[in-house]
Motif scaffolding. Structure first.
Motif, short mmCIF file in Angstrom:
data_model
loop_
_atom_site.label_atom_id
_atom_site.label_comp_id
_atom_site.label_asym_id
_atom_site.label_seq_id
_atom_site.Cartn_x
_atom_site.Cartn_y
_atom_site.Cartn_z
N ILE A 128 1.95 1.67 -3.47
CA ILE A 128 0.85 2.03 -4.37
C ILE A 128 0.46 3.49 -4.16
O ILE A 128 0.27 4.24 -5.12
CB ILE A 128 -0.35 1.08 -4.13
CG1 ILE A 128 -0.06 -0.29 -4.79
CG2 ILE A 128 -1.64 1.66 -4.71
CD1 ILE A 128 -1.07 -1.36 -4.46
N LEU A 129 0.35 3.87 -2.91
CA LEU A 129 -0.02 5.26 -2.64
C LEU A 129 1.07 6.21 -3.13
O LEU A 129 0.78 7.29 -3.67
CB LEU A 129 -0.27 5.46 -1.14
CG LEU A 129 -1.54 4.78 -0.63
CD1 LEU A 129 -1.62 4.87 0.89
CD2 LEU A 129 -2.78 5.40 -1.26
N PHE A 130 2.31 5.80 -2.95
CA PHE A 130 3.43 6.61 -3.43
C PHE A 130 3.32 6.80 -4.93
O PHE A 130 3.43 7.92 -5.45
CB PHE A 130 4.74 5.90 -3.05
CG PHE A 130 5.97 6.65 -3.43
CD1 PHE A 130 6.89 6.08 -4.31
CD2 PHE A 130 6.22 7.91 -2.93
CE1 PHE A 130 8.04 6.78 -4.65
CE2 PHE A 130 7.37 8.61 -3.28
CZ PHE A 130 8.29 8.03 -4.14
N LEU A 131 3.07 5.70 -5.65
CA LEU A 131 2.96 5.78 -7.10
C LEU A 131 1.79 6.66 -7.50
O LEU A 131 1.90 7.51 -8.40
CB LEU A 131 2.77 4.37 -7.68
CG LEU A 131 2.68 4.31 -9.21
CD1 LEU A 131 3.99 4.75 -9.84
CD2 LEU A 131 2.35 2.91 -9.67
N ALA A 132 0.65 6.48 -6.84
CA ALA A 132 -0.52 7.29 -7.16
C ALA A 132 -0.19 8.77 -6.94
O ALA A 132 -0.55 9.63 -7.76
CB ALA A 132 -1.71 6.87 -6.30
N GLY A 133 0.50 9.06 -5.86
CA GLY A 133 0.91 10.44 -5.57
C GLY A 133 1.79 11.00 -6.66
O GLY A 133 1.63 12.14 -7.12
N LEU A 134 2.74 10.18 -7.10
CA LEU A 134 3.65 10.62 -8.17
C LEU A 134 2.88 10.92 -9.45
O LEU A 134 3.15 11.92 -10.13
CB LEU A 134 4.69 9.54 -8.45
CG LEU A 134 5.80 9.42 -7.41
CD1 LEU A 134 6.74 8.30 -7.80
CD2 LEU A 134 6.58 10.72 -7.28
N VAL A 135 1.94 10.04 -9.80
CA VAL A 135 1.15 10.27 -11.01
C VAL A 135 0.38 11.58 -10.87
O VAL A 135 0.29 12.38 -11.81
CB VAL A 135 0.17 9.10 -11.27
CG1 VAL A 135 -0.72 9.41 -12.46
CG2 VAL A 135 0.93 7.81 -11.51
N TYR A 136 -0.14 11.81 -9.70
CA TYR A 136 -0.87 13.05 -9.45
C TYR A 136 0.05 14.26 -9.68
O TYR A 136 -0.34 15.24 -10.34
CB TYR A 136 -1.43 13.05 -8.04
CG TYR A 136 -2.18 14.29 -7.69
CD1 TYR A 136 -1.65 15.23 -6.79
CD2 TYR A 136 -3.41 14.58 -8.28
CE1 TYR A 136 -2.34 16.39 -6.48
CE2 TYR A 136 -4.10 15.74 -7.97
CZ TYR A 136 -3.56 16.63 -7.07
OH TYR A 136 -4.23 17.78 -6.77
N LEU A 137 1.25 14.16 -9.14
CA LEU A 137 2.21 15.25 -9.34
C LEU A 137 2.50 15.46 -10.82
O LEU A 137 2.59 16.59 -11.31
CB LEU A 137 3.51 14.94 -8.61
CG LEU A 137 3.45 15.04 -7.09
CD1 LEU A 137 4.80 14.65 -6.49
CD2 LEU A 137 3.09 16.46 -6.66
N LEU A 175 0.83 -1.20 0.00
CA LEU A 175 0.00 0.00 0.00
C LEU A 175 0.87 1.25 0.00
O LEU A 175 0.55 2.24 -0.67
CB LEU A 175 -0.95 0.01 1.20
CG LEU A 175 -2.20 -0.87 1.04
CD1 LEU A 175 -3.07 -0.77 2.28
CD2 LEU A 175 -2.98 -0.49 -0.20
#
Lengths: 160, 354, 438
Positions: free
Chosen positions: C411-420, C408
């Motif tokens: 996954i959250l890190f990746l989601a954050g990066l995509v958001y950035l 998790l």
């Protein structure tokens, strides 16, 4: 995530709103590598899943009860058939027979007696012959018989 | 060989650049209801998860009454990460049905079915039924007690329909009773017939969306609306959702593993309090409330025919309410939609609580 | 004048009528023959009498197995069933015997039932030694001595309405035997003159055997005659009790015979089996009977320090250990199951351990600790295996949760990066748009 993101973004973006190329490259690099890592984390379990496990198949309708060599003539062995016990018998004439080992009286586990050449239940002295028929004592019904085949070294028992 | 040369080679043969140009042109309206645009893609993503996990499960699953239960037990105990793949498959199925309902209702209320989008709507309704069939057929495959009886009751209900009910029941069950033949048949539907049909319909559905572009809510028609590019803006946002969905699925699989239960036994009595899956619950509960006889017809038959009628009515929605100008009709349809939504929600809750 | 056709038609009609009449007469004959009971003036007369004591036999006889076999009153009582007068029917010169005296009843029935050649005609597999066996019983011996207050044939089998023993309504059907014996043996008054207790029936009804017979409908469960015999009814001798119980409980009897208790019990005139298990009120045994704690049966004879005392103590602790081990393993497996782990296989394999416990409880009849150990040792091993499986399941669960936590985070890190990334792209797009306009 809200606050930390705006902190992050204010670090990334300069006062005029543009992202310095180095930081953008860093973001891209980070994005690319974590995307790859996540992909790996998804693909790894998939590959492990596909590689055959230790026990290669779910044993159910057919079970390898024993090896031919390990059952002497005129003896019996209890084996697991699904979630019920079964009894594998090698008769005095060398033939293999298999039955459900659950006594039809009060569900004790039966055994083979080489002296009487019958299947016996120790709980209340129930007796079955080598066709599984209840011939003495309290059991009201015969034992369910299974099919036995030898495949090379293995004795394979299947539901009849 | 560098990337540019590879791209050029592919482009010469596959016209990638033309497709890429088309994709670049695609835009998504940005307004306060834009959030609902994500649900179609989410449903598609979850469908993809189902296909991948389903194919993996196929490597070990055995579709016969003697072996099915044990093969699933084998998957979740012996196969590496088998527990994960199986639980994700079961949870994702439910999440997909949920997002599909959200997608359908949001399309309904935002009138994304107005002309020229009627075919999109019709293919969507067909997909709704396909997905429900997926759920019903897949549920039986572990061959456990709950699934066995749920299938028995479900097919029994189908059999109640006048005239065609009995032949339909026999077709579904592969006989008069739920047996190993039913299991094999459901397996065939679940892994071959339904996926093929779904692929075709999804293809049509998505193609239509590309052809017509994203719709805007009726109040914003002919008004200036901010737009964002599909590639990469909307797609990346979609991606965030999909990544989070993966996280949710992983959490559900690890924290709430899907139960296996006990192997089905045709001769044992039904376990107490059997309920169908939640997306059937509102219908199941409604049938319970109908009186034994309505006029001269069995209450149950009336209920089932009513649901069938509603299902048929779903198809003709874009042909009845087809003009943004007709505000009264829009109001009526909104009311009907709200009532339907409330009905489903309330009956589902009641079904769980009682 | 009839035409040829008309003549043929008339002949056809006549022949059909003739056929019908023949058929009717044949049926009538068959019916008469079938229902033909030989005439019995005894039954005709007695059934009409007002005194119920006299009319009962005639009425009861309808259900009697002897009647079904074609026999009637005169086959036992003699006399002439064809005569319609009392004197003619009950003529002693026609063999009329009247009602037999109690002491003569066994011989009365034995007239036929002890005659092998006669019984062969009705049921070749029936025994013909009941009368002889009866005289070996307590009832028979007392009857020989003139005591008439004892059971004879008719006391158990009833008279005039005798049913086959396989008929559930028969007084000697398996689930009715105890009640039949209890008609005399449960009456304190009746038994007083013989000096025997009258609580056997009440005690029996509390036993596991009665529960099996009456509640579970297990007809193989013992009732009075299975231990005492029926025609030769006698309580088993002290030294033969184990043989009687051993008819079903063969293993325990076998083990007992080889144990030190056999010789000791016989010498002390203690009933085998029943000293611990009781004879009629046989309850489900509990582990508390075994051992050296207050309330156990062993300390009734054994004193601290003697070999038996030591053996009792050690056998009990072996069994207690196994029970504790099984309990521990089942607990952890239940815990794993509640936590959502799939442990049906290890749970099934725990059966091995519970089977070992059952065997151990049987083997205590050897009174030898080493014998009990032979089964408790593998039992403990099986229970330990189950425990390990439970531990494994719980640690697998922990591993999954830890794995989830780590995944998790990523996954959250990746989601954050995509958001950035999205923010970055849009900022650039906005800039480009502004640049275009400007």
């Amino acid at each position: 995530m809200g606050d930390s993101t705006s902190d992050k973004t204010s670090r990334y973006f300069g006062s005029d709103g543009s992202t310095p190329p180095t930081r953008r490259r860093f973001l891209d690099y980070l994005l690319g590598s974590s995307a790859l890592a996540t992909l790996g984390a998804i693909v790894y379990p998939i590959f492990r899943f596909m590689s055959p496990p230790q026990v290669i198949e779910s044993t159910e309708s057919s079970v390898i009860a024993a090896k031919v060599a390990e059952i002497p003539v005129n003896s019996g062995k209890i084996f697991k058939f699904g979630n019920k016990p079964g009894i594998l018998i090698r008769t005095a004439s060398g033939e293999f027979k298999a039955f459900s080992a659950v006594c039809t009286h009060l569900e004790c586990i039966v055994q083979y007696r080489g002296d009487t050449k019958q299947i016996w239940c120790a709980c209340h002295n129930g007796q079955y012959n080598l066709n599984g028929k209840n011939i003495g004592g309290p059991p009201p019904r015969p034992l369910e018989e299974f099919k036995v085949n030898t495949r090379g070294d293995d004795v394979v028992v299947t539901k009849a | 060989m560098n990337i540019a040369a590879l791209t050029a080679w592919l482009d010469e043969r596959l016209s990638i650049s033309t497709l890429a140009a088309m994709a670049q042109k695609k835009e998504v309206p940005v307004h306060r209801h834009s959030i609902w645009y994500y649900f179609g893609g989410m449903t598609l993503f979850l469908f993809t998860v189902q296909v991948v996990t389903g194919i993996l499960l196929l490597l070990y699953y055995r579709p016969s009454a003697e072996n099915a239960f044990e093969s699933v037990q084998f998957i979740i105990t012996e196969v590496k990460f088998g527990w994960l793949i199986r639980s994700i498959h079961s949870w994702s199925a439910n999440l997909m049905v949920a997002t599909l309902f959200v997608h359908m209702f949001s399309v309904f209320f935002l009138r994304a079915y107005y002309p020229p989008r009627e075919i999109t709507w019709v293919s969507g309704v067909l997909l709704l039924f396909i997905v429900i069939c997926f759920g019903f057929s897949g549920y039986l495959l572990p061959w456990n007690k709950l699934a066995f009886f749920a299938t028995k009751v479900g097919t029994e209900i189908a059999g109640v329909i006048p005239i065609i009910g009995r032949p339909m029941l026999r077709f579904l069950r592969g006989g008069d009773d739920v047996t190993g033949a039913t299991l094999t048949r459901f397996f065939g539907f679940h892994v071959a017939v339904l996926p093929a049909t779904a692929t075709v319909l999804i293809g049509i559905h998505v193609l239509m969306v590309q052809l017509h572009g994203m719709s805007v809510p009726p109040d914003l028609i002919d008004k200036p609306v901010k737009k964002m590019k599909f590639v990469p803006n909307f797609l990346l946002r979609d991606l965030i959702g999909w990544i989070l969905a993966i996280g949710v699925l992983a959490a559900l699989a690890a924290l709430f593993p899907w139960e296996l239960g006990e192997k089905a036994d045709a001769f044992a009595p039904a376990p107490a309090g059997i309920k169908p899956e939640w997306y059937f619950l509102f219908m199941f509960q409604t049938l319970k409330y109908l009186p034994a006889k309505i006029w001269i017809i069995d209450g149950e038959v009336v209920g089932i025919m009513a649901f069938n009628l509603v299902a048929l009515l779903l198809f003709i929605v874009p042909f009845v309410d087809r003009s943004p100008q007709n505000k009264r009709r829009r109001l009526v349809f909104n009311l009907v939609g709200v009532v339907a939504l409330l009905f489903i929600v309330v009956m589902t809750i009641v079904g769980y609580v009682t | 004048m009839c035409t040829h056709r008309e003549m043929k038609a008339l002949r056809d009609v006549t022949s059909s009528v003739r056929c019908a009449i023949m058929a009717f007469l044949t049926l009538l004959l068959v019916f008469t023959l079938a229902s033909a009971q030989k005439k019995s003036s005894c039954i005709e007369c007695h059934a009409r009498l007002d005194d119920s004591k006299l009319s009962a036999p005639a009425k009861l006889f309808d259900n009697d197995i002897h009647r079904a076999r074609g026999l009637s009153c005169n086959d036992c009582h003699g006399g002439d069933p064809n005569s319609d007068t009392k004197e003619g029917a009950k003529d002693p010169s026609k063999g009329f015997l009247g009602k037999p005296k109690t002491v003569d009843i066994p011989a009365y029935c034995g007239k036929c039932h002890s005659d092998a050649n006669l019984m062969k005609r009705f049921n070749p597999s029936l025994r013909v030694d009941q009368e002889r066996e009866y005289y070996s019983s307590v009832h028979g011996k007392l009857l020989r001595g003139g005591e008439t207050k004892v059971a004879t044939c008719i006391s158990c089998h009833s008279v005039h309405g005798i049913r086959a023993i396989s008929d559930p309504l028969s007084s000697v059907y398996a689930s009715n035997v105890a009640e039949t014996c209890a008609t005399c043996h449960a009456s304190a008054d009746y038994m007083r003159s013989f000096g025997i207790p009258s609580d056997q029936y009440t005690k029996y009804k509390t036993s596991v055997h009665a529960a099996a017979l009456y509640e579970k409908q297990d007809l193989s469960a013992p009732t009075c005659n299975d231990c005492h015999g029926n025609h030769g009814a006698t309580p088993p001798g002290i030294a033969s009790v184990a043989n009687v119980c051993g008819q079903c409980h063969a293993r325990q009897a076998e083990l007992f015979q080889t144990s030190p208790h056999k010789a000791a019990f016989d010498q002390k005139q203690l009933g085998e089996c029943i000293t611990c298990h009781n004879n009629h009120a046989i309850a489900k045994p509990t582990d508390h009977w075994l051992g050296i704690n207050p309330g156990s049966l062993c300390i009734n004879c054994h004193k601290p320090g003697d070999k038996g005392f030591v053996a009792a103590g050690s056998m009990r602790s072996q069994i207690d250990d196994l029970i504790a081990s099984i309990g521990k393993s089942n607990d952890i497996l239940d815990q794993a199951e509640r936590a959502g782990m799939e442990v049906s296989r290890p749970k099934f394999e725990m059966k091995e351990a519970t089977d070992a416990l059952t065997h151990a409880r049987v083997l205590i009849h050897t009174s030898v600790t080493a014998e009990v150990d032979k089964v408790t040792a593998p039992g403990l091993a099986a229970a330990a295996k189950g425990y390990q499986a439970g531990l494994g399941a719980l640690s697998e669960r922990r591993f999954r949760r830890e794995g989830l936590a780590v995944s998790l985070v990523f996954i959250l890190f990746l989601a954050g990066l995509v958001y950035l990334k999205v923010r970055d792209i849009e900022r650039r797009q906005k800039q480009a748009a502004i640049a275009d306009e400007g």
